[in-house]
Design a protein around this motif. Structure first.
Motif, mmCIF file in Angstrom:
data_model
loop_
_atom_site.group_PDB
_atom_site.id
_atom_site.type_symbol
_atom_site.label_atom_id
_atom_site.label_comp_id
_atom_site.label_asym_id
_atom_site.label_seq_id
_atom_site.Cartn_x
_atom_site.Cartn_y
_atom_site.Cartn_z
ATOM 1 N N ASP A 121 54.573 0.033 161.848
ATOM 2 C CA ASP A 121 54.018 -1.249 162.263
ATOM 3 C C ASP A 121 52.514 -1.274 162.025
ATOM 4 O OD1 ASP A 121 56.532 -1.845 163.064
ATOM 5 O OD2 ASP A 121 56.142 -1.721 165.201
ATOM 6 N N THR A 122 51.977 -2.472 161.853
ATOM 7 C CA THR A 122 50.547 -2.669 161.648
ATOM 8 C C THR A 122 50.016 -3.563 162.760
ATOM 9 O OG1 THR A 122 50.827 -2.513 159.260
ATOM 10 C CG2 THR A 122 48.810 -3.555 160.041
ATOM 11 N N HIS A 129 52.655 -6.352 163.725
ATOM 12 C CA HIS A 129 53.407 -6.866 162.577
ATOM 13 C C HIS A 129 54.285 -5.755 162.030
ATOM 14 C CE1 HIS A 129 51.080 -10.596 162.218
ATOM 15 N NE2 HIS A 129 50.068 -9.857 162.632
ATOM 16 N N GLN A 130 55.561 -6.053 161.820
ATOM 17 C CA GLN A 130 56.456 -5.080 161.219
ATOM 18 C C GLN A 130 56.348 -5.164 159.703
ATOM 19 O OE1 GLN A 130 60.240 -6.162 163.000
ATOM 20 N NE2 GLN A 130 60.137 -4.325 164.269
#
Length: 143
Positions: A121-122, A129-130
């Motif tokens: 993830d980010t 966000h995936q």
């Protein structure tokens, strides 16, 4: 006794019914088709998160009408044109039988030619966000 069994076998063939489809997600895309001039087209997809066996694709044409394509995988499809005003005020859309045609997904085995991976993830601007990697495994040597 024979009459009751016969009626039970015949009645399902003469009964008519309508099926109701429900949608709980709406996805809006803007497609850009690059030719001599870039053509931009807005497309809306209606889906059901619990049943992906059917979907609706709605495209806006030059006359500001909606071209509605309703597909039930490996069953039937329907093409309908309606005005934007009629569509926006509609709670239900009834599609008459004469608009239905047989439909089978000729590309359903194409998914086997792709590899899907979930990446780490980010975190961007405080939102998680995936990330996914979508990669083709197709090789001309496999043909």
């Amino acid at each position: 006794m024979r009459i009751k069994i016969l009626l039970c076998l015949i009645l399902p063939f003469f009964s008519f019914s309508q099926k109701t489809y429900h949608f709980d997600y709406m996805l809006t895309y803007e497609l850009a088709i690059f030719k001599k001039d870039t053509i931009k087209k807005q497309v809306i997809y209606l889906t059901n998160s619990k049943d992906n066996s059917y979907f609706v694709e709605i495209a806006v044409d030059e006359k500001k009408q909606y071209n509605i394509l309703f597909k039930v995988h490996d069953s039937f499809a329907a093409d309908v044109i309606t005005t934007i005003a009629e569509f926006n005020k509609a709670e239900f859309i009834n599609i008459p039988c004469e608009y239905l045609r047989d439909y089978s997904n000729s590309k359903k085995n194409v998914a086997d030619m792709y590899d899907y991976n979930i990446l780490n993830d980010t975190l961007m601007e405080g939102r998680n966000h995936q990330n996914y990697r979508f990669r083709s495994t197709y090789s001309s040597k496999n043909v």
